[in-house]
Design an enzyme around this catalytic site. Structure first.
Site, PDB file in Angstrom:
ATOM      1  N   LYS A 196      18.419 -34.196  -5.959  1.00 22.29           N
ATOM      2  CA  LYS A 196      19.118 -34.649  -4.753  1.00 22.29           C
ATOM      3  C   LYS A 196      18.094 -35.193  -3.762  1.00 22.29           C
ATOM      4  CE  LYS A 196      21.467 -32.767  -0.694  1.00 22.29           C
ATOM      5  NZ  LYS A 196      22.307 -31.687  -0.157  1.00 22.29           N
ATOM      6  N   LYS A 198      17.339 -36.349   0.051  1.00 28.33           N
ATOM      7  CA  LYS A 198      17.758 -36.347   1.445  1.00 28.33           C
ATOM      8  C   LYS A 198      17.482 -37.735   2.025  1.00 28.33           C
ATOM      9  CE  LYS A 198      18.946 -33.398   3.791  1.00 28.33           C
ATOM     10  NZ  LYS A 198      20.319 -32.978   4.160  1.00 28.33           N
ATOM     11  N   ASP A 226      22.052 -37.939  -0.075  1.00 32.49           N
ATOM     12  CA  ASP A 226      22.676 -37.360   1.118  1.00 32.49           C
ATOM     13  C   ASP A 226      22.047 -37.944   2.381  1.00 32.49           C
ATOM     14  OD1 ASP A 226      23.754 -35.815   3.131  1.00 32.49           O
ATOM     15  OD2 ASP A 226      22.512 -34.055   2.680  1.00 32.49           O
ATOM     16  N   ASN A 228      23.358 -37.746   5.389  1.00 35.30           N
ATOM     17  CA  ASN A 228      23.833 -36.991   6.565  1.00 35.30           C
ATOM     18  C   ASN A 228      24.583 -37.853   7.572  1.00 35.30           C
ATOM     19  OD1 ASN A 228      21.139 -34.896   6.076  1.00 35.30           O
ATOM     20  ND2 ASN A 228      23.183 -34.053   6.397  1.00 35.30           N
ATOM     21  N   GLU A 251      26.778 -37.674  -0.962  1.00 36.64           N
ATOM     22  CA  GLU A 251      27.072 -36.609  -0.002  1.00 36.64           C
ATOM     23  C   GLU A 251      27.075 -37.131   1.436  1.00 36.64           C
ATOM     24  OE1 GLU A 251      25.034 -32.472   1.610  1.00 36.64           O
ATOM     25  OE2 GLU A 251      24.567 -33.189  -0.413  1.00 36.64           O
ATOM     26  N   ASN A 274      29.083 -31.230   3.321  1.00 35.35           N
ATOM     27  CA  ASN A 274      28.870 -29.967   4.020  1.00 35.35           C
ATOM     28  C   ASN A 274      28.910 -30.228   5.523  1.00 35.35           C
ATOM     29  OD1 ASN A 274      25.911 -31.066   3.821  1.00 35.35           O
ATOM     30  ND2 ASN A 274      25.818 -29.474   5.387  1.00 35.35           N
ATOM     31  N   ASP A 298      28.435 -22.896   1.861  1.00 39.91           N
ATOM     32  CA  ASP A 298      27.205 -22.308   2.396  1.00 39.91           C
ATOM     33  C   ASP A 298      27.624 -20.987   3.025  1.00 39.91           C
ATOM     34  OD1 ASP A 298      25.106 -21.513   4.166  1.00 39.91           O
ATOM     35  OD2 ASP A 298      24.324 -23.551   4.167  1.00 39.91           O
ATOM     36  N   HIS A 325      25.536 -25.786  -0.603  1.00 38.95           N
ATOM     37  CA  HIS A 325      24.607 -26.446   0.306  1.00 38.95           C
ATOM     38  C   HIS A 325      23.446 -25.507   0.610  1.00 38.95           C
ATOM     39  CE1 HIS A 325      23.431 -26.649   4.661  1.00 38.95           C
ATOM     40  NE2 HIS A 325      23.211 -27.913   4.340  1.00 38.95           N
ATOM     41  N   ASN A 327      20.112 -24.962   3.574  1.00 33.80           N
ATOM     42  CA  ASN A 327      19.221 -25.328   4.658  1.00 33.80           C
ATOM     43  C   ASN A 327      17.948 -24.515   4.454  1.00 33.80           C
ATOM     44  OD1 ASN A 327      18.197 -26.335   7.128  1.00 33.80           O
ATOM     45  ND2 ASN A 327      20.238 -26.310   8.038  1.00 33.80           N
TER      46      ASN A 327
END
Length: 429
Positions: A196, A198, A226, A228, A251, A274, A298, A325, A327
């Site tokens: 994955k 980011k 992802d 965001n 995502e 998420n 999460d 998910h 963090n």
């Protein structure tokens, strides 16, 4: 009530943990990130562990909850959610969550994130007292190991000059070649077979190129991207079309359920989230509009392990996929994730985990990834033990900090290197 299971003490220990300079849509990770370690001690001598965010708002809410818990049984987990926890709604409303990557914080989201650590600690204490792993308290495991995905980041080689931080051996990753090199290193060290990235850091065409480079380097292996919510609907549709043949899912390409529904309707690429589904109240609209095809649970967001199972059951009823998910977290949270993931029948995607990026932990032994998987512990509780010397060291770092690092703020960290940086307005592209 079995007095052996009565809570006689609750210890809260905020820590600062080293974090590499990982880039995201908000900015860059600070050199240290705050976490809160919760210990729930029973009259019988069992001590359960939990972990959550360590920013001041979470810590301030955890203190009265710790006081409320003393004298109760660790089996009375439902009562935790009925305790009146006062939150300054005006101060919380409109603020971003830790890292700014979950959208707007609310009082209820804050409460659940704190409650999650206490719920996990209570379940851990129960398991230790009864000689049972946490998964047995959740109904039993349906798999003996849980698959995790390599979490790739655009990354600086080091934190900016003048910023204290811990060195790492990962090196910089700022282009497709750097991302592929990072993926190879993660695969070699931990055996990951899905990846994955980011995103939301560079213009979409650069991140599309990175995903294509990964597809070439790891043919046939699952890939995710992802950003965001950094993209508009047209940009999301364009990227989805360009990556349709290589992505397992995309995502949170854009912000909000209505925009996600537009992208889902115009693309054949499954969408995961998420960000637009992080509470039970957000499920109805998202599922009825077919805005998401995979929910990334999460347990910190949803209020613990039992709510995670409840979410998975709802997803199964609607034919929506579920995964996890992640963090920035330590081994207590990874152990909790693994225990609950082992009990979810409809977990068909590898889970996320930041854990390989964390060079420090509060456990006596780091949790191992083998062939990209974590074995489900059969030891009582979570199956992990606290390293009190390391806990004390990381707490001293927190106590000696002047306050700047006690709140995670990726935009502020970026301003050290780029003084004019402001949190980007979304969509960015």
């Amino acid at each position: 009530m079995n007095r052996e299971l009565t809570v006689v003490d609750v210890r809260l220990t905020p820590v600062l943990v080293a974090d590499p300079p990982l880039l995201n849509a908000q900015g860059v990770h600070q050199p240290y990130t705050p976490r809160l370690i919760v210990e729930v001690v029973t009259a019988g001598g069992a001590t359960g562990l939990g972990e959550t965010y360590g920013d001041t708002d979470y810590l301030e809410l955890a203190r009265p909850l710790a006081e409320h818990l003393v004298g109760r049984s660790v089996t009375d987990v439902n009562a935790l959610f009925g305790l009146g926890l006062d939150v300054d709604e005006d101060r919380v409303r409109g603020a971003l969550d830790a890292g700014g990557l979950r959208g707007v914080r609310s009082a209820d989201k804050l409460r659940l994130s704190v409650l999650s650590a206490f719920e996990v600690a209570c379940l851990d204490a129960q398991g230790r007292a009864l000689g049972l792993p946490v998964h047995a308290l959740l109904g039993g495991r349906v798999r003996d190991s849980v698959e995790y995905s390599a979490y790739l980041f655009y990354k600086w080689g080091a934190h900016p000059d003048g910023v204290r931080g811990e060195p790492d051996d990962w090196g910089a990753a700022l282009d497709p070649a750097g991302i592929v090199a990072q993926a190879r290193l993660l695969a070699e060290r931990y055996g990951f077979t899905s990846f994955k990235l980011k995103g939301g850091v560079f213009p979409p065409e650069q991140e599309v190129a990175a995903v294509h480079a990964l597809a070439e380097a790891f043919p046939g292996q699952p890939l995710r991207l992802d950003p965001n919510g950094a993209w508009s609907v047209p940009t999301s549709l364009k990227v989805a079309a360009e990556l349709a043949d290589v992505l397992e899912y995309l995502e949170d390409p854009t912000l909000g359920t209505p925009a996600m529904a537009e992208v889902a309707a115009g693309s054949g690429v499954p969408l995961a989230t998420n960000m637009c589904v992080t509470t039970f109240g957000e499920i109805r609209e998202a599922f009825l509009r077919d805005a998401v095809q995979v929910v990334l649970s999460d347990h910190h967001y949803w209020g613990g392990l039992r709510n995670t199972r409840h979410l998975a059951a709802i997803c199964a009823a609607f034919g929506v996929g579920v995964s996890m998910h992640s963090n920035t977290h330590l081994g207590i949270s990874l152990a909790a994730m693994t225990q609950v993931a082992a009990t979810v029948p409809n977990l068909h995607h590898a889970c996320d985990s930041h854990y390989p990026w964390q060079s420090e932990d509060v456990l006596t032994e780091r949790i191992e990834f083998r062939d990209g998987r974590v074995a489900v512990s059969e030891q009582p509780g979570l199956g992990v033990e606290l390293d009190r010397e390391e806990l004390a060291r990381l707490h001293r770092r927190w106590a000696e900090d002047d306050g700047r690092l006690r709140e995670r703020d990726d935009a502020a960290a970026m301003r050290v290197a780029e003084p004019g940086w402001r949190t980007p307005v979304m969509p960015r592209w």
